[in-house]
Write a protein that holds these residues in place. Structure first.
Motif, PDB file in Angstrom:
ATOM      1  N   ALA A  97      14.859 -66.095 -18.090  1.00  0.00           N
ATOM      2  CA  ALA A  97      13.913 -66.528 -17.051  1.00  0.00           C
ATOM      3  C   ALA A  97      13.357 -67.895 -17.390  1.00  0.00           C
ATOM      4  O   ALA A  97      13.350 -68.814 -16.561  1.00  0.00           O
ATOM      5  CB  ALA A  97      12.776 -65.508 -16.957  1.00  0.00           C
ATOM      6  N   PHE A  98      12.933 -68.052 -18.633  1.00  0.00           N
ATOM      7  CA  PHE A  98      12.387 -69.358 -19.049  1.00  0.00           C
ATOM      8  C   PHE A  98      13.419 -70.454 -18.848  1.00  0.00           C
ATOM      9  O   PHE A  98      13.146 -71.504 -18.275  1.00  0.00           O
ATOM     10  CB  PHE A  98      11.993 -69.306 -20.532  1.00  0.00           C
ATOM     11  CG  PHE A  98      10.703 -68.582 -20.804  1.00  0.00           C
ATOM     12  CD1 PHE A  98      10.701 -67.398 -21.511  1.00  0.00           C
ATOM     13  CD2 PHE A  98       9.494 -69.092 -20.345  1.00  0.00           C
ATOM     14  CE1 PHE A  98       9.516 -66.729 -21.771  1.00  0.00           C
ATOM     15  CE2 PHE A  98       8.305 -68.423 -20.597  1.00  0.00           C
ATOM     16  CZ  PHE A  98       8.322 -67.237 -21.303  1.00  0.00           C
ATOM     17  N   ILE A  99      14.659 -70.184 -19.296  1.00  0.00           N
ATOM     18  CA  ILE A  99      15.686 -71.237 -19.236  1.00  0.00           C
ATOM     19  C   ILE A  99      16.014 -71.563 -17.786  1.00  0.00           C
ATOM     20  O   ILE A  99      16.106 -72.728 -17.385  1.00  0.00           O
ATOM     21  CB  ILE A  99      16.928 -70.776 -20.035  1.00  0.00           C
ATOM     22  CG1 ILE A  99      16.569 -70.716 -21.529  1.00  0.00           C
ATOM     23  CG2 ILE A  99      18.109 -71.711 -19.799  1.00  0.00           C
ATOM     24  CD1 ILE A  99      17.579 -70.022 -22.394  1.00  0.00           C
ATOM     25  N   LEU A 122       3.111 -68.704 -12.499  1.00  0.00           N
ATOM     26  CA  LEU A 122       4.380 -68.594 -13.244  1.00  0.00           C
ATOM     27  C   LEU A 122       4.554 -67.205 -13.837  1.00  0.00           C
ATOM     28  O   LEU A 122       5.660 -66.712 -13.977  1.00  0.00           O
ATOM     29  CB  LEU A 122       4.405 -69.647 -14.352  1.00  0.00           C
ATOM     30  CG  LEU A 122       4.418 -71.098 -13.887  1.00  0.00           C
ATOM     31  CD1 LEU A 122       4.552 -72.023 -15.084  1.00  0.00           C
ATOM     32  CD2 LEU A 122       5.547 -71.335 -12.914  1.00  0.00           C
ATOM     33  N   LEU A 160      13.323 -76.830 -12.712  1.00  0.00           N
ATOM     34  CA  LEU A 160      12.284 -77.883 -12.703  1.00  0.00           C
ATOM     35  C   LEU A 160      12.893 -79.215 -13.151  1.00  0.00           C
ATOM     36  O   LEU A 160      12.565 -80.277 -12.602  1.00  0.00           O
ATOM     37  CB  LEU A 160      11.137 -77.485 -13.643  1.00  0.00           C
ATOM     38  CG  LEU A 160      10.285 -76.301 -13.189  1.00  0.00           C
ATOM     39  CD1 LEU A 160       9.147 -76.056 -14.160  1.00  0.00           C
ATOM     40  CD2 LEU A 160       9.742 -76.531 -11.790  1.00  0.00           C
ATOM     41  N   ALA A 161      13.802 -79.144 -14.117  1.00  0.00           N
ATOM     42  CA  ALA A 161      14.443 -80.386 -14.578  1.00  0.00           C
ATOM     43  C   ALA A 161      15.227 -81.011 -13.426  1.00  0.00           C
ATOM     44  O   ALA A 161      15.164 -82.215 -13.187  1.00  0.00           O
ATOM     45  CB  ALA A 161      15.368 -80.068 -15.747  1.00  0.00           C
ATOM     46  N   LEU A 190       3.174 -75.574 -10.238  1.00  0.00           N
ATOM     47  CA  LEU A 190       3.301 -74.743 -11.460  1.00  0.00           C
ATOM     48  C   LEU A 190       2.263 -73.642 -11.488  1.00  0.00           C
ATOM     49  O   LEU A 190       1.686 -73.352 -12.531  1.00  0.00           O
ATOM     50  CB  LEU A 190       3.148 -75.622 -12.706  1.00  0.00           C
ATOM     51  CG  LEU A 190       4.247 -76.664 -12.902  1.00  0.00           C
ATOM     52  CD1 LEU A 190       3.927 -77.517 -14.129  1.00  0.00           C
ATOM     53  CD2 LEU A 190       5.598 -76.005 -13.079  1.00  0.00           C
ATOM     54  N   LEU A 228       8.245 -65.497 -13.271  1.00  0.00           N
ATOM     55  CA  LEU A 228       9.274 -65.298 -14.294  1.00  0.00           C
ATOM     56  C   LEU A 228       9.607 -63.824 -14.462  1.00  0.00           C
ATOM     57  O   LEU A 228      10.730 -63.447 -14.715  1.00  0.00           O
ATOM     58  CB  LEU A 228       8.785 -65.858 -15.630  1.00  0.00           C
ATOM     59  CG  LEU A 228       8.699 -67.383 -15.703  1.00  0.00           C
ATOM     60  CD1 LEU A 228       7.891 -67.797 -16.917  1.00  0.00           C
ATOM     61  CD2 LEU A 228      10.081 -67.982 -15.758  1.00  0.00           C
ATOM     62  N   ALA A 275      14.274 -64.310 -21.922  1.00  0.00           N
ATOM     63  CA  ALA A 275      14.680 -65.656 -22.356  1.00  0.00           C
ATOM     64  C   ALA A 275      15.349 -66.385 -21.197  1.00  0.00           C
ATOM     65  O   ALA A 275      15.084 -67.550 -20.927  1.00  0.00           O
ATOM     66  CB  ALA A 275      15.631 -65.528 -23.542  1.00  0.00           C
ATOM     67  N   GLN A 305      12.868 -82.658 -11.102  1.00  0.00           N
ATOM     68  CA  GLN A 305      12.357 -83.899 -11.702  1.00  0.00           C
ATOM     69  C   GLN A 305      13.437 -84.975 -11.655  1.00  0.00           C
ATOM     70  O   GLN A 305      13.154 -86.149 -11.406  1.00  0.00           O
ATOM     71  CB  GLN A 305      11.970 -83.621 -13.159  1.00  0.00           C
ATOM     72  CG  GLN A 305      10.882 -84.545 -13.688  1.00  0.00           C
ATOM     73  CD  GLN A 305      10.175 -83.935 -14.882  1.00  0.00           C
ATOM     74  OE1 GLN A 305       9.766 -82.786 -14.814  1.00  0.00           O
ATOM     75  NE2 GLN A 305      10.094 -84.668 -15.966  1.00  0.00           N
ATOM     76  N   PHE A 306      14.696 -84.548 -11.815  1.00  0.00           N
ATOM     77  CA  PHE A 306      15.806 -85.510 -11.772  1.00  0.00           C
ATOM     78  C   PHE A 306      15.872 -86.160 -10.386  1.00  0.00           C
ATOM     79  O   PHE A 306      15.942 -87.383 -10.260  1.00  0.00           O
ATOM     80  CB  PHE A 306      17.111 -84.785 -12.087  1.00  0.00           C
ATOM     81  CG  PHE A 306      18.354 -85.570 -11.823  1.00  0.00           C
ATOM     82  CD1 PHE A 306      19.146 -85.264 -10.716  1.00  0.00           C
ATOM     83  CD2 PHE A 306      18.711 -86.636 -12.641  1.00  0.00           C
ATOM     84  CE1 PHE A 306      20.280 -86.001 -10.456  1.00  0.00           C
ATOM     85  CE2 PHE A 306      19.849 -87.377 -12.385  1.00  0.00           C
ATOM     86  CZ  PHE A 306      20.638 -87.062 -11.287  1.00  0.00           C
ATOM     87  N   LEU A 355      14.131 -71.278 -15.059  1.00  0.00           N
ATOM     88  CA  LEU A 355      13.054 -72.058 -14.414  1.00  0.00           C
ATOM     89  C   LEU A 355      13.014 -73.468 -15.007  1.00  0.00           C
ATOM     90  O   LEU A 355      12.858 -74.464 -14.287  1.00  0.00           O
ATOM     91  CB  LEU A 355      11.698 -71.358 -14.620  1.00  0.00           C
ATOM     92  CG  LEU A 355      10.514 -72.013 -13.881  1.00  0.00           C
ATOM     93  CD1 LEU A 355      10.776 -72.075 -12.384  1.00  0.00           C
ATOM     94  CD2 LEU A 355       9.214 -71.291 -14.163  1.00  0.00           C
ATOM     95  N   GLY A 356      13.243 -73.569 -16.329  1.00  0.00           N
ATOM     96  CA  GLY A 356      13.248 -74.892 -16.957  1.00  0.00           C
ATOM     97  C   GLY A 356      14.296 -75.784 -16.332  1.00  0.00           C
ATOM     98  O   GLY A 356      14.027 -76.932 -15.951  1.00  0.00           O
ATOM     99  N   CYS A 357      15.496 -75.244 -16.118  1.00  0.00           N
ATOM    100  CA  CYS A 357      16.569 -76.064 -15.543  1.00  0.00           C
ATOM    101  C   CYS A 357      16.251 -76.437 -14.102  1.00  0.00           C
ATOM    102  O   CYS A 357      16.448 -77.586 -13.690  1.00  0.00           O
ATOM    103  CB  CYS A 357      17.892 -75.303 -15.604  1.00  0.00           C
ATOM    104  SG  CYS A 357      18.369 -74.927 -17.286  1.00  0.00           S
TER     105      CYS A 357
END
Lengths: 61, 190, 216, 176
Positions: free
Chosen positions: C188-190, C24, C196-197, C21, C28, C186, C200-201, C192-194
């Motif tokens: 970009a955040f979403i 960033l 990373l999720a 991380l 982004l 907005a 993690q999954f 990268l969030g997905c």
């Protein structure tokens, strides 16, 4: 290579390292020693896992 | 009046975190307690305000006059770093309780993209001294508002039933994305 | 074999963006197009290699007392040199990356690797680490901008960073379905969030599988 | 003793980094300057015809809406004059502005006036800002003299004159 560049660079680096050393040598006030040195870049890992984190858990329990 | 619109523009419309991406690292790293987020906000506000004035003065009255403008980046980063060290030393000496609250955040500010970002933007946007000072105040206030609101949301995120793989940073990023949508909504304000 | 591990870990196991991380801010901001991502990746690789090599060369000479300040000076000098060279020889890319080239100085990957790796290891290891980390950063930034550009504009385009007019490939198959949100901050955040999720999954699933294997 | 070691190391670091930066600067700056004025070169040469060098001048133009860029013409190190690139809204509307260069010479006169683009203007009326009579009404006049507009094309020509006045004001404030 204008002489001014060298003079200005020397002044900048001197000021920075001067304040850096002065800061390092001033003792931390009591009660803050446990705060781990979070300098530089490990800010994400640092605010999550460091001593800073423990005092949060203390409040929550 | 033009300064007011510059202020609102920088605080909300092109907010430093949500639309210019300047301080995403601290946003994700900030603690979950709103009080700590505010403390970090105060530290950042003071440093950015002083840094944007000092860097503006140095650029226009030293670098331009001596025709060594290619030293701008190194001057800015060293000035910001020295300022952070000075503030930390000053707090250690004079007010331990403030240092205890804000102390851990100060070293992070040196590598905070927002501080250097504001200094560079003041120059590239061709601001004069007053505009640079206004920007130096508006940007960190916008930053503080965002991380404060973000900290309150993250408190609730921990108790919300977030899917397993989204826990932690992913959900924080999604939340920031939704906040960015909100900020983008008022884009036409200024 | 150890040398290859240093290089490999930078790409996946310790990918600077997806795992550590770090960096960033720029990841982004510039991932609106593949060209920007490639250009930024190359700039970060250059700075990272030069800074790791120089710092590992000087690691025994730099007094430990002023380690971090000297790193900051070295990195700032390198970044400014790269910025000037890009401004001169790749003007189109320089314009589109804008302020995020000088912001490489505060990009935590560079200072982070300098502090944690280069100041403790030999030159060859530092070079490999820098190459691995740099490619890891470029790979991650390309993945993010792949999704953002594809969803945001309904097409993909890659220009030669050195000569903006030369198109490497370009197609915009379904531009009517473009969700312009993804080219905005907005998105970009979403994105990268997905991503990373998803990582993690995979990690959670691997741990579960390992636990089941132990239970059996 | 320790301070001496640090101070010495400091000087070396400052020196090396300063040297590296200035050498890269000297290598890349000409290329950057060249690229900056490349787009306007062929027009600038029409005004200053005796082989002057041109340099883009970094200055704050936020208070002058019409002014887009400022170029300094110099030969043999001495500044001959300043050329302002202006973009004003004529009769053709803001989407197709009139873009032109106005040169203010150190000898106190308007050295040159070249229209880069006036395609948005109606033919025979607004387009007169490109013609020789209007140009003769400008070139050679002393800086600050009033310039008369074209009858029948008052909107376009007064927009151009306003741009010239802004350039004159900036010139007097910064370069006089």
């Amino acid at each position: 290579m204008s002489i001014w560049a060298f003079v200005w660079m020397a002044a900048l680096v001197a000021v920075f390292i001067g304040t850096y050393l002065m800061n390092k040598h001033t003792p931390k006030p009591e009660g803050c020693e446990d705060m781990s040195e979070c300098g530089g870049c490990n800010n994400i890992a640092c605010t999550h896992h460091s001593a800073h984190h423990e005092d949060e858990d203390k409040d929550e329990h | 009046m033009e300064l007011v619109s510059l202020f609102i523009g920088l605080t909300f419309v092109n907010n430093v975190v949500l639309s210019k991406f300047y301080a995403v690292c601290p946003l994700l790293g900030v603690s979950k307690k709103p009080k700590n987020a505010l403390n970090m906000g105060y530290a950042v506000t003071f440093v950015i305000f002083v840094a944007s004035i000092v860097t503006w003065l140095l650029y226009n009255y030293v670098l331009v006059k001596l025709e060594i403008t290619y030293l701008d980046l190194i001057t800015f980063i060293l000035v910001i770093a020295s300022l952070v060290q000075f503030v930390e030393m000053f707090l250690k000496k004079t007010s331990p309780d403030i240092y205890k609250a804000m102390g851990v955040y100060l070293p992070l500010i040196t590598t905070n993209c927002a501080v250097l970002g504001v200094a560079l933007d003041n120059i590239s946007a061709g601001y004069n001294l007053i505009e640079a000072a206004v920007a130096g105040l508006a940007v960190p206030i916008g930053f503080t508002i965002v991380i404060y609101v973000f900290a309150t949301i993250r408190e609730r995120l921990d108790i919300a039933n977030v899917p397993e793989s989204f826990k932690g940073t992913p959900i924080a990023l999604i939340t920031a994305g939704i906040m960015a949508c909100a900020i983008a909504g008022i884009a036409g304000l200024v | 074999m150890k040398k290859f591990d240093i290089f490999k870990k930078g790409l996946f196991i310790e990918n600077p963006i997806f795992v550590l991380l770090l960096g960033l801010c720029s990841a982004l901001a510039i991932t609106t197009s593949l060209t920007n991502a490639l250009g930024m990746g190359m700039a970060v690789i250059c700075v990272l290699i030069m800074s790791n090599v120089i710092i590992s060369l000087l690691r025994n000479i730099i007094p430990n007392e002023i380690r971090i300040p000297v790193f900051i000076v070295i990195i700032a000098t390198l970044v400014k040199c790269v910025q000037m060279i890009m401004n001169a020889y790749t003007p189109a890319l320089y314009e589109s990356l804008g302020v995020f080239i000088p912001l490489i100085v505060v990009n935590c990957i560079i200072l982070g690797r300098a502090e944690s790796f280069a100041s403790k290891n030999g030159v060859v290891d530092s070079f490999l680490d820098a190459l691995g980390m740099g490619l890891g950063y470029t790979f991650a930034v390309l993945v993010i901008s792949f999704f953002r550009e594809l969803i945001g504009t309904g097409g993909l385009s890659l220009f030669n960073p050195f000569d903006a007019s030369q198109v490497i490939f370009q197609f915009s198959a379904f531009s009517e379905y473009a969700v312009s949100l993804f080219t905005q901050p907005a998105g970009a955040f979403i994105t990268l969030g997905c991503i990373l999720a998803f990582i993690q999954f995979l990690k959670v699933r691997k741990e579960k599988k390992a636990k089941n294997a132990e239970v059996k | 003793m320790k301070i001496l070691k640090l101070a010495l190391f400091l000087a070396v670091v400052a020196g090396l980094s300063g040297a590296a930066l200035s050498s890269v600067y000297e290598m890349t700056d000409p290329v950057i300057q060249e690229a900056k004025i490349a787009s306007e070169k062929e027009n600038l040469v029409k005004i200053y015809t005796s082989g002057e060098e041109f340099k883009a001048v970094e200055t704050n133009l936020s208070d002058y809406p019409a002014l887009q860029a400022v170029y300094e013409a110099s030969s043999g190190g001495s500044v001959k004059g300043y050329v302002y690139k202006c973009s004003v809204t004529g009769y053709g509307g803001a989407s197709t502005p009139i873009v032109y260069l106005i040169a203010l010479d150190k000898d106190g006169t308007y050295k040159g006036y070249e229209v880069i683009d006036a395609s948005g203007e109606t033919n025979g009326f607004g387009s007169k800002v490109k013609d020789q009579p209007f140009k003769d009404g400008i070139v050679g006049k002393n800086i600050g003299d009033s310039i008369d507009t074209i009858s029948g094309a008052t909107i376009s020509s007064s927009a151009v004159v306003d741009g010239i006045e802004q350039a004159t004001q900036h010139y007097e404030e910064n370069f006089k």
